[in-house]
Design an enzyme around this catalytic site. Structure first.
Site: not given
Ligand code: SAH
Length: 384
Positions: A204, A241, A268, A288, A328
């Site tokens: 970030r 969401s 998304a 992400d 991830c």
């Protein structure tokens, strides 16, 4: 009492991978606990043992120097010591103090949020050690309180209750955390994970190097990337969401004096499809997503899902546009992640430059012999 493992299991430990599967356990104690582990040629280390788990043995020391309890506490003190300088430099920041296998503490996660600790115990072998661990943490770090955030689903598989309770001290519902020039509220009790996604902190901060007219943060959670981008772009759209997370994103924006952040509660996939249809354009897009591949079996479907969102995002970027994209899921390995991105770029008919290959923050250590510890991939790409 010892856990006796097969030659194959011993081979894994010799290669310094800490896991031994149930099928490689020859003989072991009837109940979960901390035990020495031995192969056909003798003792190999100390481990968490749960005869009911698929991964029955999780080693936390490849030597047998002290008692299992002392060794575990030693590893805990070492892990915290590695973060002390960072905490001293940014006491109001957020850091991961213990990252399970990455810190030779399987089953254990400990996060630091501006003077508060959040602990997650994910193993039945470790559960009876909770009070001892909590006390050791108290001695190591001047915290105001420690919360056990033991509501992760994996605990049910270990036969453990799902609960959130303070172990000592005072743990407020919300804590304000600093991240460079941004401040954000973390919901310790109700938020996702331990409250925030600390693993993306350095990514970030990295994206603050970019600026422009309009940026899009997809899978934004409580506005994490969006807050930084809102200080660098004229306008930022944050999509997630979770209405609860977006409500905090709006509060976080206000607390940072930002009025250029718009939140949108949406799926998304549907959102990106609609944006493509209306030929929307963004100067920078962050993707992400949560782990689409929870297991090896999901990998094919997950690969397609990752590719879909990246393909659509690339189509929304003009020349010079930046895509900052993550996965991830450790099942989607780094080579597969870049293969997926190159297929997405090819299908979008875009030439794409790799600006930087990144991963999880330094406080989420990766063990070279344990590929599962390298779970977060983060690519910064530029459309040519
Ligand atoms: N970028 C965030 C972390 C994102 S975690 C940070 O740096 O803190 C993934 C987020 O995706 C969660 O907030 C979750 O609520 C959201 N999410 C999960 N599935 C989604 C979907 N299909 N569409 C939109 N958001 C989704």
């Amino acid at each position: 009492m010892k856990v006796l493992i097969s030659a194959r299991g011993a081979g894994r430990l010799m290669a310094r991978h800490p896991w031994v599967y149930k099928s490689d356990v020859v003989e072991g104690p009837p109940a979960p606990g901390l035990y020495p582990v031995a192969g056909p040629k003798g003792t190999l280390g100390l481990a968490l043992y749960n005869p009911a788990s698929e991964i029955s043995v999780r080693v936390f020391s490849f030597e047998e120097l002290g008692s299992p309890e002392e060794t575990l506490l030693h590893n805990l003190r070492q892990a915290i010591a590695r973060r002390k300088a960072a905490i001293a430099a940014e006491p109001e920041g957020a850091f991961r103090l213990v990252h399970a296998e990455g810190d030779l503490l399987p089953g254990l996660v400990l996060d630091y949020y501006a003077g508060h600790g959040v602990l997650q115990v994910g193993s039945a072998a470790l559960e009876p050690m909770t009070a001892l661990l909590a006390k050791a943490i108290r001695n190591e770090l001047p915290l105001q309180g420690l919360l056990a955030k033991n509501n992760q689903k994996s605990r049910a598989l270990e036969g453990l209750p799902l609960e959130v309770r303070p172990l000592w001290g005072r743990v407020p519902e919300r804590v304000e955390v600093r991240e460079g020039p941004v401040r954000y509220q973390v919901d310790l009790w109700e938020g996702q994970k331990t409250g925030a996604y600390i693993d993306q902190r350095d990514n970030r901060l990295r994206l603050r190097a970019f600026q422009g007219n309009i940026a899009l943060d997809v899978f934004s959670y409580h506005g994490s990337f969006a807050l930084h981008l809102a200080q660098r772009f004229e306008q930022v759209v944050a999509v997630d969401s979770s209405a609860a997370a977006l409500k905090r994103a709006e509060e976080n924006a206000r607390a940072n004096g930002l009025d250029n952040l718009v939140t949108l509660e949406a799926n998304a996939f549907e959102f990106l499809r609609a944006e493509e249809k209306r030929r929307a354009r963004y100067d920078l897009i962050v993707l992400d997503p949560p782990a689409f591949a929870k297991g090896k079996r999901d990998l094919e479907r997950a690969y397609a899902a990752y590719k879909e969102i990246n393909l659509r995002a690339l189509k929304l970027l003009p020349r010079g546009g930046i895509l900052a994209t993550a996965s991830c899921s450790h099942h989607l390995t780094e080579p597969l992640f870049y293969q997926m991105l190159s297929e997405a770029a090819a299908d979008a008919h875009k030439s794409v430059r790799v600006v930087e290959r990144r991963g999880q923050g330094w406080d989420h250590p990766v063990l070279l012999n344990v590929p599962e510890t390298h779970y977060l991939k983060f690519a910064i790409l530029e459309v040519l």
